[in-house]
Design a protein around this motif. Structure first.
Motif, PDB file in Angstrom:
ATOM      1  N   TRP A 107       9.703 -14.678  -5.985  1.00 12.58           N
ATOM      2  CA  TRP A 107       8.361 -15.257  -6.115  1.00 12.58           C
ATOM      3  C   TRP A 107       8.160 -15.786  -7.536  1.00 12.58           C
ATOM      4  N   PHE A 152      13.412  21.955  -1.019  1.00 13.48           N
ATOM      5  CA  PHE A 152      12.111  21.390  -1.418  1.00 13.48           C
ATOM      6  C   PHE A 152      11.010  22.099  -0.637  1.00 13.48           C
ATOM      7  N   GLN A 163      12.106  11.323   3.543  1.00 18.99           N
ATOM      8  CA  GLN A 163      13.075  12.030   2.699  1.00 18.99           C
ATOM      9  C   GLN A 163      12.315  13.019   1.817  1.00 18.99           C
ATOM     10  N   ARG A 221       1.807  -4.580   4.530  1.00 21.53           N
ATOM     11  CA  ARG A 221       2.466  -5.244   5.667  1.00 21.53           C
ATOM     12  C   ARG A 221       2.479  -4.374   6.923  1.00 21.53           C
ATOM     13  N   GLY A 275       0.824  -1.210   0.000  1.00 23.24           N
ATOM     14  CA  GLY A 275       0.000   0.000   0.000  1.00 23.24           C
ATOM     15  C   GLY A 275       0.850   1.248   0.000  1.00 23.24           C
ATOM     16  N   GLY A 326       5.214  -3.764  -4.196  1.00 21.97           N
ATOM     17  CA  GLY A 326       5.853  -3.856  -2.870  1.00 21.97           C
ATOM     18  C   GLY A 326       7.115  -3.044  -2.694  1.00 21.97           C
ATOM     19  N   ILE A 335       4.601  -3.255 -10.648  1.00 18.84           N
ATOM     20  CA  ILE A 335       4.593  -1.805 -10.894  1.00 18.84           C
ATOM     21  C   ILE A 335       5.420  -1.079  -9.827  1.00 18.84           C
ATOM     22  N   ALA A 347       2.680   3.215  -5.383  1.00 15.54           N
ATOM     23  CA  ALA A 347       2.241   2.477  -6.573  1.00 15.54           C
ATOM     24  C   ALA A 347       0.981   1.674  -6.273  1.00 15.54           C
ATOM     25  N   GLY A 348       0.997   0.970  -5.148  1.00 18.63           N
ATOM     26  CA  GLY A 348      -0.157   0.145  -4.790  1.00 18.63           C
ATOM     27  C   GLY A 348      -1.403   1.003  -4.637  1.00 18.63           C
ATOM     28  N   ALA A 402       9.294  15.642  -4.320  1.00 19.82           N
ATOM     29  CA  ALA A 402       8.496  16.620  -5.080  1.00 19.82           C
ATOM     30  C   ALA A 402       7.653  15.800  -6.044  1.00 19.82           C
ATOM     31  N   VAL A 455       2.500 -10.391   2.278  1.00 21.17           N
ATOM     32  CA  VAL A 455       2.357 -11.409   1.233  1.00 21.17           C
ATOM     33  C   VAL A 455       3.664 -12.199   1.187  1.00 21.17           C
TER      34      VAL A 455
HETATM   35  C1  LIG Z   1      15.445   9.211  -0.943  1.00 22.88           C
HETATM   36  C2  LIG Z   1      14.315   9.142  -1.928  1.00 22.88           C
HETATM   37  C3  LIG Z   1      13.756  10.310  -2.427  1.00 22.88           C
HETATM   38  C4  LIG Z   1      12.740  10.258  -3.394  1.00 22.88           C
HETATM   39  N1  LIG Z   1      12.228  11.406  -3.914  1.00 22.88           N
HETATM   40  C5  LIG Z   1      11.230  11.355  -4.835  1.00 22.88           C
HETATM   41  C6  LIG Z   1      10.639  12.525  -5.358  1.00 22.88           C
HETATM   42  O1  LIG Z   1      11.044  13.647  -5.057  1.00 22.88           O
HETATM   43  N2  LIG Z   1       9.610  12.393  -6.242  1.00 22.88           N
HETATM   44  C7  LIG Z   1       9.155  11.170  -6.631  1.00 22.88           C
HETATM   45  O2  LIG Z   1       8.218  11.097  -7.430  1.00 22.88           O
HETATM   46  N3  LIG Z   1       9.715  10.041  -6.160  1.00 22.88           N
HETATM   47  C8  LIG Z   1      10.720  10.090  -5.278  1.00 22.88           C
HETATM   48  N4  LIG Z   1      11.261   8.946  -4.787  1.00 22.88           N
HETATM   49  C9  LIG Z   1      10.791   7.661  -5.308  1.00 22.88           C
HETATM   50  C10 LIG Z   1       9.464   7.252  -4.672  1.00 22.88           C
HETATM   51  O3  LIG Z   1       9.514   7.393  -3.285  1.00 22.88           O
HETATM   52  C11 LIG Z   1       9.196   5.811  -5.028  1.00 22.88           C
HETATM   53  O4  LIG Z   1       9.305   5.663  -6.415  1.00 22.88           O
HETATM   54  C12 LIG Z   1       7.815   5.365  -4.577  1.00 22.88           C
HETATM   55  O5  LIG Z   1       7.734   5.363  -3.191  1.00 22.88           O
HETATM   56  C13 LIG Z   1       7.535   3.977  -5.106  1.00 22.88           C
HETATM   57  O6  LIG Z   1       6.313   3.539  -4.619  1.00 22.88           O
HETATM   58  P1  LIG Z   1       6.085   1.969  -4.394  1.00 22.88           P
HETATM   59  O7  LIG Z   1       4.683   1.830  -3.983  1.00 22.88           O
HETATM   60  O8  LIG Z   1       6.615   1.222  -5.530  1.00 22.88           O
HETATM   61  O9  LIG Z   1       7.009   1.597  -3.163  1.00 22.88           O
HETATM   62  P2  LIG Z   1       6.905   2.087  -1.659  1.00 22.88           P
HETATM   63  O10 LIG Z   1       6.360   3.438  -1.581  1.00 22.88           O
HETATM   64  O11 LIG Z   1       8.233   1.793  -1.075  1.00 22.88           O
HETATM   65  O12 LIG Z   1       5.824   1.143  -1.003  1.00 22.88           O
HETATM   66  C14 LIG Z   1       5.960  -0.245  -0.921  1.00 22.88           C
HETATM   67  C15 LIG Z   1       4.903  -0.732   0.060  1.00 22.88           C
HETATM   68  O13 LIG Z   1       4.784  -2.141  -0.013  1.00 22.88           O
HETATM   69  C16 LIG Z   1       4.690  -2.675   1.301  1.00 22.88           C
HETATM   70  N5  LIG Z   1       5.176  -4.062   1.204  1.00 22.88           N
HETATM   71  C17 LIG Z   1       6.422  -4.456   0.825  1.00 22.88           C
HETATM   72  N6  LIG Z   1       6.479  -5.797   0.795  1.00 22.88           N
HETATM   73  C18 LIG Z   1       5.251  -6.243   1.148  1.00 22.88           C
HETATM   74  C19 LIG Z   1       4.692  -7.550   1.299  1.00 22.88           C
HETATM   75  N7  LIG Z   1       5.429  -8.660   1.083  1.00 22.88           N
HETATM   76  N8  LIG Z   1       3.405  -7.656   1.684  1.00 22.88           N
HETATM   77  C20 LIG Z   1       2.639  -6.555   1.903  1.00 22.88           C
HETATM   78  N9  LIG Z   1       3.135  -5.302   1.790  1.00 22.88           N
HETATM   79  C21 LIG Z   1       4.414  -5.152   1.405  1.00 22.88           C
HETATM   80  C22 LIG Z   1       5.558  -1.762   2.128  1.00 22.88           C
HETATM   81  O14 LIG Z   1       5.232  -1.815   3.504  1.00 22.88           O
HETATM   82  C23 LIG Z   1       5.248  -0.402   1.498  1.00 22.88           C
HETATM   83  O15 LIG Z   1       4.144   0.195   2.117  1.00 22.88           O
HETATM   84  C24 LIG Z   1      12.283   8.988  -3.841  1.00 22.88           C
HETATM   85  C25 LIG Z   1      12.843   7.816  -3.340  1.00 22.88           C
HETATM   86  C26 LIG Z   1      13.853   7.885  -2.405  1.00 22.88           C
HETATM   87  C27 LIG Z   1      14.471   6.592  -1.926  1.00 22.88           C
END
Ligand SMILES: Cc1cc2nc3c(=O)[nH]c(=O)nc-3n(C[C@H](O)[C@H](O)[C@H](O)COP(=O)(O)OP(=O)(O)OC[C@H]3O[C@@H](n4cnc5c(N)ncnc54)[C@H](O)[C@@H]3O)c2cc1C
Length: 489
Positions: free
Chosen positions: A191, A245, A67, A41, A18, A182, A326, A21-22, A70, A152
């Motif tokens: 997986w 920022f 962190q 999770r 969640g 995730g 994704i 992306a989720g 933007a 998961v």
């Molecule tokens: C330092 C830093 C700065 C950034 N700055 C920017 C920015 O300025 N602008 C921007 O657009 N992007 C930025 N990003 C990138 C952005 O944060 C990520 O691309 C975005 O969070 C990706 O979303 P996501 O859902 O793929 O992953 P995440 O946001 O990491 O979420 C993953 C989720 O999956 C859950 N999860 C994981 N494994 C499991 C499992 N097995 N079962 C159930 N749940 C699970 C986790 O608890 C988490 O909630 C930055 C990233 C970093 C590291």
């Protein structure tokens, strides 16, 4: 633009994670009429306000949530078209909307609006604020079931045809489609390997080459952050990049990007060293003025940042069906370019379209997602890799006192002395640069544009007619001396 009509044949969709992306996928798919269950999770209550989220929300699963972030214009477009209520709530929560009028360089004479300007909007807020807003909206969405505190463990599948999820409580959840969001530490490659298919996904990875250091501040009563000044709000000293920022609710942050492996510069994690050093970065002068703001965090570091791409269709064959990957689980880019959340939004949109066009044809959905990722996200990934590789080459040569790589050096000259000066005087070049940086256009569109090439070339040719670029901050030695004195080490 009005929301698309619900699909004729809604599917039961399970989303892993969640995070950004989720949640974006869950929201768009539920609004398409699908029945979506999100498995997150982290087992934490939704805080009462965005401010409380920043202060105490335990988002162990997304350690980068404190962190600087933007939200690029590309994500804003997704939200504007598909979830305008999210933008409205962001505004209510005090997020900063930077429209083109606010972003145009102050020294630009021609400020006449152009067609398409309504797209050129960046939203600024703390990451936990957008996450709080999205979580509030998504968990209230009628078509979404939110299951928190459930991890998961893998897929339930018939060979390589995924039919659901295995959960950490030992139970199974069947679904027509599994969406893996995730995040960057997702074990999705394991997986998929466990399905035992003949075709396995591929992965390419390179270091972003920087470590993030960020500190957040809150403005004092009656004080405002300056709108962008002629000096901008960031810069690159070669051995260190920096940026301010805008946040929400009177908050902002400063982030330094330090080359990976430069241990001496990690002294800047010390708050006294940090405060002494950020005051020497001239573009940040208005952000570090005495009496403007008070720090609300320590200096938070984040390392292991990569550009990474995973491909799930190999030579036209999906490694598995009934599953799409994704967000960061599929592609990460150097966070310095701020693309990650927009990439997540693009993938969510692509999935919504793929399911509309291909319904339950699982192979067609996998192929359509792969095509969309290659077309709409991969060019930005490639651009991120090239920029990072060039910056790292220049940095290494600088530290070693050797000749810089000629191509990387020419590229830097073109950007620094050609493209960037042209963006500050030519309103159309500025807009094209903005569109490319904000993922509204492909990155190669910028360098294929005759006006951009002509104007940037002219600016480069006139480089010696302009005064030398102003010094943005101290040399590395000066900075280290200052940091060492301030930290008392
Ligand atoms: C330092 C830093 C700065 C950034 N700055 C920017 C920015 O300025 N602008 C921007 O657009 N992007 C930025 N990003 C990138 C952005 O944060 C990520 O691309 C975005 O969070 C990706 O979303 P996501 O859902 O793929 O992953 P995440 O946001 O990491 O979420 C993953 C989720 O999956 C859950 N999860 C994981 N494994 C499991 C499992 N097995 N079962 C159930 N749940 C699970 C986790 O608890 C988490 O909630 C930055 C990233 C970093 C590291």
């Amino acid at each position: 633009m009005s929301a698309p009509a619900p699909v004729d044949d809604p599917q039961r969709i399970a989303v892993v994670g969640g995070g950004m992306a989720g949640m974006l996928a869950a929201l768009l798919l539920a609004r398409d009429g699908h029945e979506v269950t999100v498995f997150e999770r982290d087992d934490t209550d939704l805080p009462a306000t965005a401010d409380e989220a920043f202060d105490g929300w335990n988002r162990r699963g997304a350690p980068h949530a404190r962190q600087s972030h933007a939200l690029l214009a590309r994500l804003r477009r997704t939200l504007h078209e598909r979830a305008p209520d999210v933008l409205a709530m962001l505004a209510e929560q005090g997020a900063t909307e930077l429209t083109i009028e606010r972003i145009l360089p102050p020294e630009m004479d021609d400020r006449t609006p152009r067609d398409g300007d309504d797209e050129l909007v960046i939203w600024c807020c703390r990451r936990l604020t957008i996450e709080w807003v999205l979580r509030t909206v998504v968990t209230a969405e009628p078509g979404v079931t939110w299951r928190r505190g459930v991890a998961v463990d893998g897929f339930v599948a018939d060979g390589t045809d995924v039919r659901g999820l295995r959960l950490d409580d030992g139970s199974e959840f069947t679904a027509d489609l599994v969406v893996v969001g995730g995040g960057r530490n997702s074990p999705v490659m394991d997986w998929i390997a466990a399905l035992g298919g003949d075709v396995q996904p591929t992965e390419e990875q390179s270091e972003a080459g920087i470590v993030y250091l960020s500190r957040f501040y809150r403005l004092r009563e009656g004080r405002d952050l300056p709108v962008l000044t002629e000096k901008g709000a960031g810069g690159d000293l070669g051995y260190l990049a920096f940026a301010g920022f805008y946040g929400d609710n009177g908050t902002f942050s400063i982030t330094l990007g330090i080359p990976t492996g430069d241990r001496e510069l990690m002294t800047l994690r010390d708050t006294d060293a940090w405060e002494a050093v950020v005051r020497t970065l001239t573009p940040l002068g208005p952000w570090t003025e005495d009496g403007l703001a008070d720090p609300i965090t320590d200096v938070e570091a984040m390392a292991r940042l990569t550009n990474r791409i995973r491909r799930f269709v190999i030579d036209g064959t999906p490694v598995a069906t009934g599953v799409v990957v994704i967000g960061d689980a599929a592609i990460t880019t150097n966070p310095w370019y701020g693309k990650g959340c927009s990439q997540a939004g693009i993938a969510a949109e692509a999935l919504s379209t793929a399911l509309r066009e291909h319904g339950r044809d699982r192979t067609a959905v996998a192929l359509a997602m792969d095509a969309a990722m290659r077309r709409d996200i991969e060019p930005h990934y490639v651009s991120s890799c090239i920029q990072d590789a060039d910056r790292t080459k220049l940095h290494v040569a600088d530290r070693a006192g050797t000749e810089p790589d000629p191509a990387a050096s020419a590229g830097r000259d073109f950007i620094l002395h050609g493209l960037l000066p042209a963006t500050r005087t030519d309103p159309d070049v500025f807009r094209k640069f903005f569109r490319s940086f904000n993922m509204l256009d492909r990155p190669d569109a910028l360098f294929a544009d005759p006006v951009v090439l002509q104007q940037a070339g002219a600016a480069l040719a006139a480089k010696d007619d302009r005064p030398p670029l102003p010094r943005l901050g101290p040399t590395r030695d000066e900075l280290l001396a200052l940091a060492t004195t301030a930290s008392g080490r």
